[in-house]
Design a protein around this motif. Structure first.
Motif, mmCIF file in Angstrom:
data_model
loop_
_atom_site.group_PDB
_atom_site.id
_atom_site.type_symbol
_atom_site.label_atom_id
_atom_site.label_comp_id
_atom_site.label_asym_id
_atom_site.label_seq_id
_atom_site.Cartn_x
_atom_site.Cartn_y
_atom_site.Cartn_z
ATOM 1 N N ARG A 294 10.458 1.190 -8.931
ATOM 2 C CA ARG A 294 10.091 0.352 -9.090
ATOM 3 C C ARG A 294 8.992 -0.972 -8.641
ATOM 4 O O ARG A 294 9.675 -0.758 -7.311
ATOM 5 N N GLY A 295 7.531 -0.840 -9.119
ATOM 6 C CA GLY A 295 6.608 -1.542 -8.254
ATOM 7 C C GLY A 295 6.768 -1.290 -6.709
ATOM 8 O O GLY A 295 5.988 -2.055 -6.621
ATOM 9 N N ARG A 296 6.633 0.224 -6.677
ATOM 10 C CA ARG A 296 5.890 0.438 -5.375
ATOM 11 C C ARG A 296 5.131 1.316 -5.363
ATOM 12 O O ARG A 296 5.342 2.521 -4.579
ATOM 13 N N TYR A 297 4.889 2.226 -6.382
ATOM 14 C CA TYR A 297 3.329 3.470 -6.722
ATOM 15 C C TYR A 297 2.269 2.577 -7.193
ATOM 16 O O TYR A 297 1.961 1.420 -7.490
ATOM 17 N N LYS A 298 1.665 3.148 -6.223
ATOM 18 C CA LYS A 298 0.163 3.118 -6.873
ATOM 19 C C LYS A 298 -0.093 3.395 -8.562
ATOM 20 O O LYS A 298 0.386 4.176 -9.272
ATOM 21 N N ASP A 299 -0.791 2.976 -9.361
ATOM 22 C CA ASP A 299 -1.222 3.381 -10.422
ATOM 23 C C ASP A 299 -2.281 3.883 -10.211
ATOM 24 O O ASP A 299 -3.280 3.903 -10.431
#
Length: 346
Positions: free
Chosen positions: A95-100
């Motif tokens: 959660r919240g720690r990967y590239k889009d």
């Protein structure tokens, strides 16, 4: 009552899932539909009709286009990578720690578009998913054309599938797509009542900020049961959907008396809302013999559920969800439908 079903829905078969620390045969299997169809014929519920061919236009108003396109191509990507067996994810973005980004790897895509390792792809999965979707939309069209009630025998099921994720054996959210079709045809308000043992997290996510679809779910307490991260009583909707989402979590071992009280509360909320059509996400894994559930409803209770639902007095579309005691599923599903029909004729 008319039932909509395609034999193509049985092409999703032989898949495996990860459950309780082991790789096991999928609980969601072809026997479920076989037993239901047999029981429909045995009791003379009504004709079983093939679905009309349907475009994916309505589905892409519920799900992201990228997600629907992935579902249609996942098995091809898996085979092009030289894989066999069941296509299951093993890595998920934190959660919240990967590239889009849109990854190229089939393993990354499987993780990107899923919430668990129970919802695998095999050779016929997309064909079955599309046919299940067609069955739901055809049943919705029959309601639009004047039927009081109709049953979409949807397998794979759909209520755990969200805007851009699959899980819990679900790929496209059949009930949500049907509700959208009803709205597009002129219904001003639609209610989805989910009576499956597990919370319909996908349905909730899809409509959480919308005010045109009321979503009500009776289900196992997510503190102890799947899907764990949604289905709590304080989840009431937001924005335009504030107050349109109602969750009624129930404890392990819930019996008929407890469950019936929860149903009556839900029905009261529906009557206050006054929908034009009610879509029932019909799961019967509340049955005491279900292998992955912990409620205690018996065969005799399912016709009573149908009678309660008939009391709403609106057009009603039944869409199959869960139920994994396969030798009992026909009796329980058709029990609800027959109980509804008998009460409606009184």
């Amino acid at each position: 009552m008319k039932t909509i079903f395609s034999p193509r829905q049985q092409e999703h078969q032989g898949q495996f899932e990860f459950y309780n620390g082991a790789v096991v045969e999928g609980y969601e299997n072809t026997s479920r539909a076989t037993f239901i169809l047999s029981r429909i014929e045995e009791v003379g519920l009504g004709p079983v009709l093939a679905p009309r061919p349907q475009s994916l236009e309505t589905a892409k108003r519920i799900h992201s286009t990228a997600y629907v396109d992935f579902l249609a191509s996942a098995w091809r990507f898996w085979r092009e990578a030289g894989r066999t067996g069941t296509a299951l994810p093993y890595a998920w973005p934190a959660r919240g720690r990967y590239k889009d980004v849109a990854p190229d790897s089939i393993d990354a895509l499987l993780g990107l578009y899923s919430i668990d390792a129970s919802t695998g792809f095999v050779e016929g999965t997309w064909e079955a998913v599309k046919a299940s979707h067609d069955s739901a939309l055809t049943a919705a069209d029959l309601i639009i054309e004047g039927e009081q009630a109709c049953f979409a025998l949807c397998r794979p099921p759909g209520h755990h599938a969200g805007t851009d994720f699959n899980g819990g054996y679900c790929f496209l959210n059949n009930a949500a797509i049907a509700a959208q079709r009803l709205l597009d045809a002129g219904a001003s308000r639609v209610t989805i009542l989910d009576i499956d043992y597990h919370h319909g997290n996908g349905t909730q996510e899809i409509f959480y900020e919308r005010g045109d679809v009321q979503v009500i779910s009776l289900h196992a307490d997510p503190r102890n049961d799947y899907p764990f991260f949604a289905g709590y009583a304080d989840e009431r909707g937001s924005g335009h959907g504030e107050g349109c989402n109602l969750n009624i979590p129930l404890p392990d071992g819930t019996d008929w008396a407890q469950w019936e009280r929860a149903l009556e509360f839900a029905l009261g909320s529906i009557r206050q809302r006054g929908p034009d059509v009610v879509v029932i996400s019909l799961g019967v894994d509340t049955f005491e013999g279900d292998p992955i559930s912990r409620f205690r409803l018996s065969h005799s209770h399912f016709p009573l559920i149908g009678a309660h639902l008939a009391g709403i007095g609106t057009k009603t579309l039944f869409v199959l969800e869960g139920g994994y005691a396969v030798e009992d599923i026909g009796v329980n599903v058709v029990g609800v439908l027959s109980g509804y029909e008998e009460a409606r004729r009184r």
